[in-house]
Scaffold this motif. Structure first.
Motif, PDB file in Angstrom:
ATOM      1  N   UNK A   1       4.152  -3.253  -5.283  1.00  0.00           N
ATOM      2  CA  UNK A   1       4.281  -4.590  -5.859  1.00  0.00           C
ATOM      3  C   UNK A   1       3.063  -4.841  -6.752  1.00  0.00           C
ATOM      4  N   UNK A   2       3.118  -5.831  -7.633  1.00  0.00           N
ATOM      5  CA  UNK A   2       1.912  -6.197  -8.383  1.00  0.00           C
ATOM      6  C   UNK A   2       0.785  -6.585  -7.422  1.00  0.00           C
ATOM      7  N   UNK A   3      -0.369  -6.026  -7.631  1.00  0.00           N
ATOM      8  CA  UNK A   3      -1.486  -6.229  -6.718  1.00  0.00           C
ATOM      9  C   UNK A   3      -1.540  -5.226  -5.594  1.00  0.00           C
ATOM     10  N   UNK A   4      -0.506  -4.386  -5.477  1.00  0.00           N
ATOM     11  CA  UNK A   4      -0.485  -3.371  -4.437  1.00  0.00           C
ATOM     12  C   UNK A   4      -1.428  -2.221  -4.757  1.00  0.00           C
ATOM     13  N   UNK A   5      -1.736  -1.419  -3.725  1.00  0.00           N
ATOM     14  CA  UNK A   5      -2.772  -0.402  -3.867  1.00  0.00           C
ATOM     15  C   UNK A   5      -2.276   0.995  -3.489  1.00  0.00           C
ATOM     16  N   UNK A   6      -2.736   1.966  -4.254  1.00  0.00           N
ATOM     17  CA  UNK A   6      -2.605   3.377  -3.905  1.00  0.00           C
ATOM     18  C   UNK A   6      -3.860   3.812  -3.173  1.00  0.00           C
ATOM     19  N   UNK A   7      -3.671   4.561  -2.061  1.00  0.00           N
ATOM     20  CA  UNK A   7      -4.798   5.178  -1.366  1.00  0.00           C
ATOM     21  C   UNK A   7      -4.476   6.653  -1.172  1.00  0.00           C
ATOM     22  N   UNK A   8      -5.377   7.492  -1.647  1.00  0.00           N
ATOM     23  CA  UNK A   8      -5.170   8.936  -1.591  1.00  0.00           C
ATOM     24  C   UNK A   8      -6.446   9.622  -1.149  1.00  0.00           C
ATOM     25  N   UNK A   9      -6.338  10.474  -0.118  1.00  0.00           N
ATOM     26  CA  UNK A   9      -7.394  11.443   0.165  1.00  0.00           C
ATOM     27  C   UNK A   9      -6.745  12.813   0.235  1.00  0.00           C
ATOM     28  N   UNK A  10      -7.353  13.779  -0.457  1.00  0.00           N
ATOM     29  CA  UNK A  10      -6.741  15.105  -0.484  1.00  0.00           C
ATOM     30  C   UNK A  10      -7.812  16.158  -0.711  1.00  0.00           C
ATOM     31  N   UNK A  11      -7.383  17.417  -0.559  1.00  0.00           N
ATOM     32  CA  UNK A  11      -8.259  18.518  -0.886  1.00  0.00           C
ATOM     33  C   UNK A  11      -8.635  18.481  -2.356  1.00  0.00           C
ATOM     34  N   UNK A  12      -9.889  18.773  -2.644  1.00  0.00           N
ATOM     35  CA  UNK A  12     -10.362  18.732  -4.025  1.00  0.00           C
ATOM     36  C   UNK A  12      -9.742  19.892  -4.803  1.00  0.00           C
ATOM     37  N   UNK A  13      -9.357  19.675  -6.069  1.00  0.00           N
ATOM     38  CA  UNK A  13      -8.773  20.777  -6.835  1.00  0.00           C
ATOM     39  C   UNK A  13      -9.717  21.972  -7.004  1.00  0.00           C
ATOM     40  N   UNK A  14     -11.029  21.763  -6.943  1.00  0.00           N
ATOM     41  CA  UNK A  14     -11.928  22.915  -6.980  1.00  0.00           C
ATOM     42  C   UNK A  14     -11.815  23.735  -5.700  1.00  0.00           C
ATOM     43  N   UNK A  15     -11.627  23.072  -4.555  1.00  0.00           N
ATOM     44  CA  UNK A  15     -11.432  23.809  -3.310  1.00  0.00           C
ATOM     45  C   UNK A  15     -10.158  24.647  -3.384  1.00  0.00           C
ATOM     46  N   UNK A  16      -9.061  24.041  -3.884  1.00  0.00           N
ATOM     47  CA  UNK A  16      -7.799  24.774  -3.958  1.00  0.00           C
ATOM     48  C   UNK A  16      -7.907  25.986  -4.887  1.00  0.00           C
ATOM     49  N   UNK A  17      -8.864  25.976  -5.824  1.00  0.00           N
ATOM     50  CA  UNK A  17      -9.005  27.081  -6.773  1.00  0.00           C
ATOM     51  C   UNK A  17      -9.834  28.247  -6.221  1.00  0.00           C
TER      52      UNK A  17
ATOM     53  N   UNK B   1       0.857  -1.190   0.000  1.00  0.00           N
ATOM     54  CA  UNK B   1       0.000   0.000   0.000  1.00  0.00           C
ATOM     55  C   UNK B   1       0.891   1.238   0.000  1.00  0.00           C
ATOM     56  N   UNK B   2       0.579   2.197  -0.857  1.00  0.00           N
ATOM     57  CA  UNK B   2       1.153   3.538  -0.772  1.00  0.00           C
ATOM     58  C   UNK B   2       0.022   4.484  -0.411  1.00  0.00           C
ATOM     59  N   UNK B   3       0.204   5.195   0.682  1.00  0.00           N
ATOM     60  CA  UNK B   3      -0.820   6.096   1.225  1.00  0.00           C
ATOM     61  C   UNK B   3      -0.335   7.535   1.114  1.00  0.00           C
ATOM     62  N   UNK B   4      -1.213   8.405   0.675  1.00  0.00           N
ATOM     63  CA  UNK B   4      -0.938   9.836   0.653  1.00  0.00           C
ATOM     64  C   UNK B   4      -2.149  10.556   1.201  1.00  0.00           C
ATOM     65  N   UNK B   5      -1.932  11.489   2.128  1.00  0.00           N
ATOM     66  CA  UNK B   5      -3.033  12.107   2.852  1.00  0.00           C
ATOM     67  C   UNK B   5      -3.281  13.551   2.474  1.00  0.00           C
ATOM     68  N   UNK B   6      -4.080  14.192   3.314  1.00  0.00           N
ATOM     69  CA  UNK B   6      -4.570  15.553   3.067  1.00  0.00           C
ATOM     70  C   UNK B   6      -3.419  16.541   2.885  1.00  0.00           C
ATOM     71  N   UNK B   7      -3.553  17.385   1.854  1.00  0.00           N
ATOM     72  CA  UNK B   7      -2.618  18.490   1.655  1.00  0.00           C
ATOM     73  C   UNK B   7      -1.230  18.072   1.253  1.00  0.00           C
ATOM     74  N   UNK B   8      -1.102  17.004   0.458  1.00  0.00           N
ATOM     75  CA  UNK B   8       0.225  16.502   0.092  1.00  0.00           C
ATOM     76  C   UNK B   8       0.596  16.790  -1.358  1.00  0.00           C
ATOM     77  N   UNK B   9      -0.235  16.349  -2.306  1.00  0.00           N
ATOM     78  CA  UNK B   9       0.203  16.414  -3.704  1.00  0.00           C
ATOM     79  C   UNK B   9       0.262  17.844  -4.248  1.00  0.00           C
ATOM     80  N   UNK B  10      -0.341  18.801  -3.531  1.00  0.00           N
ATOM     81  CA  UNK B  10      -0.248  20.186  -4.002  1.00  0.00           C
ATOM     82  C   UNK B  10       1.178  20.736  -3.927  1.00  0.00           C
ATOM     83  N   UNK B  11       2.084  20.055  -3.212  1.00  0.00           N
ATOM     84  CA  UNK B  11       3.472  20.504  -3.106  1.00  0.00           C
ATOM     85  C   UNK B  11       4.339  19.925  -4.207  1.00  0.00           C
ATOM     86  N   UNK B  12       3.747  19.149  -5.113  1.00  0.00           N
ATOM     87  CA  UNK B  12       4.498  18.485  -6.177  1.00  0.00           C
ATOM     88  C   UNK B  12       4.143  19.100  -7.522  1.00  0.00           C
ATOM     89  N   UNK B  13       5.128  19.391  -8.376  1.00  0.00           N
ATOM     90  CA  UNK B  13       4.846  20.114  -9.623  1.00  0.00           C
ATOM     91  C   UNK B  13       4.298  19.253 -10.742  1.00  0.00           C
TER      92      UNK B  13
END
Length: 274
Positions: A148-164, A122-134
């Motif tokens: 790994x094969x079969x592994x999962x991404x889990x992401x919760x973040x601020x919606x891009x409409x909110x950031x706008x 599992x790769x987890x990314x939480x609130x307010x993270x990906x906005x710091x990446x270009x």
């Protein structure tokens, strides 16, 4: 690119100790109550994959409260962050809470140089993270390489409409900032932070990027992951539009009026097939 990394690193380095000391991060409660989970993780309990016995990576983990929460759900956790002071706070919290968590200092862009590719369930990314990446496509490729094969991404973040949205306007929901990813960041100069603290900050400038929901989904699919969940939410874990929101259950905030007008956060899950 190094200029914005160093600008943001100075900003987050200075925030680590005040955040750890703030009641909003509830560090002492984590220590006193072995069952306590961060409100961000509690919100997504119905959506998280089963973590028991799985190797999980928390990208951009900051001071480690969500990382510790995921460990308490049964995961063998690794946390990655580019801020040495933040990782010092995260290690101190894990030690006080009796949790065995590995912490690694690196930018997301350099993660494959310090972590084993294909090592995580599992790769987890939480609130307010990906906005710091270009570059959201580069981020997705790195995530896919870490899974790994079969592994999962889990992401919760601020919606891009909110950031706008212009958070200073009280009379209307007004778009002020880019919705789509741009070559150059939006640079903010803000004196405070998002938690209660009396600290007076010296490093007040930061650079961030928005990523449209379509750009994000396309990046995930383009990296070879299969989307399994995309849910938009009417709530957010902080008072994102001050004076226009009310607190709701699970320590979330929603619009006081017109809550159906604007998505505030989203949760995304995807699996690496193979």
């Amino acid at each position: 690119m190094s200029d914005w990394i160093e600008l943001n690193r100075a900003n987050w380095d200075e925030r680590a100790a005040p955040h750890a000391a703030s009641p909003d991060y509830a560090v002492d409660r984590f220590v006193d109550d072995p069952a306590y989970l961060s409100h961000v993780v509690r919100f997504d309990l119905p959506r998280l994959p089963d973590l028991h016995g799985r190797r999980a990576l928390h990208l951009q983990c900051h001071i480690g409260t969500d990382t510790l929460s995921l460990a308490r759900l049964g995961a063998a956790m690794t946390g990655l962050d580019f801020s040495a002071p933040a990782l010092a706070e995260a290690r101190a919290l894990a030690a006080r809470a009796g949790a065995d968590i590995r912490y690694v200092r690196s930018t997301v862009g350099d993660a494959l140089g310090v972590l084993e590719p294909g090592a995580f369930d599992v790769v987890y990314t939480g609130i307010g993270a990906v906005c710091w990446l270009p570059d959201i496509a580069e981020w997705a490729r790195i995530v896919a390489a870490l899974l790994r094969p079969g592994g999962e991404l889990f992401l919760r973040d601020g919606h891009p409409m909110l950031w706008a949205i212009d958070e200073t306007r009280m009379d209307a929901l007004t778009v002020r900032y880019p919705y789509f990813e741009t070559a150059e960041p939006v640079v903010f100069d803000e004196p405070g932070t998002y938690v209660a603290t009396e600290h007076e900050f010296a490093h007040t400038r930061s650079a961030s990027w928005n990523h449209g929901l379509g750009e994000l989904v396309s990046a995930v699919l383009g990296a070879g992951l299969r989307l399994t969940l995309l849910e938009e939410h009417r709530s957010v874990p902080w008072e994102a539009l001050p004076g226009r929101m009310v607190r709701t259950e699970l320590d979330e905030w929603r619009l006081a009026e017109g809550q159906d007008l604007l998505p505030l956060t989203y949760t995304l899950r995807a699996v690496k097939e193979g």
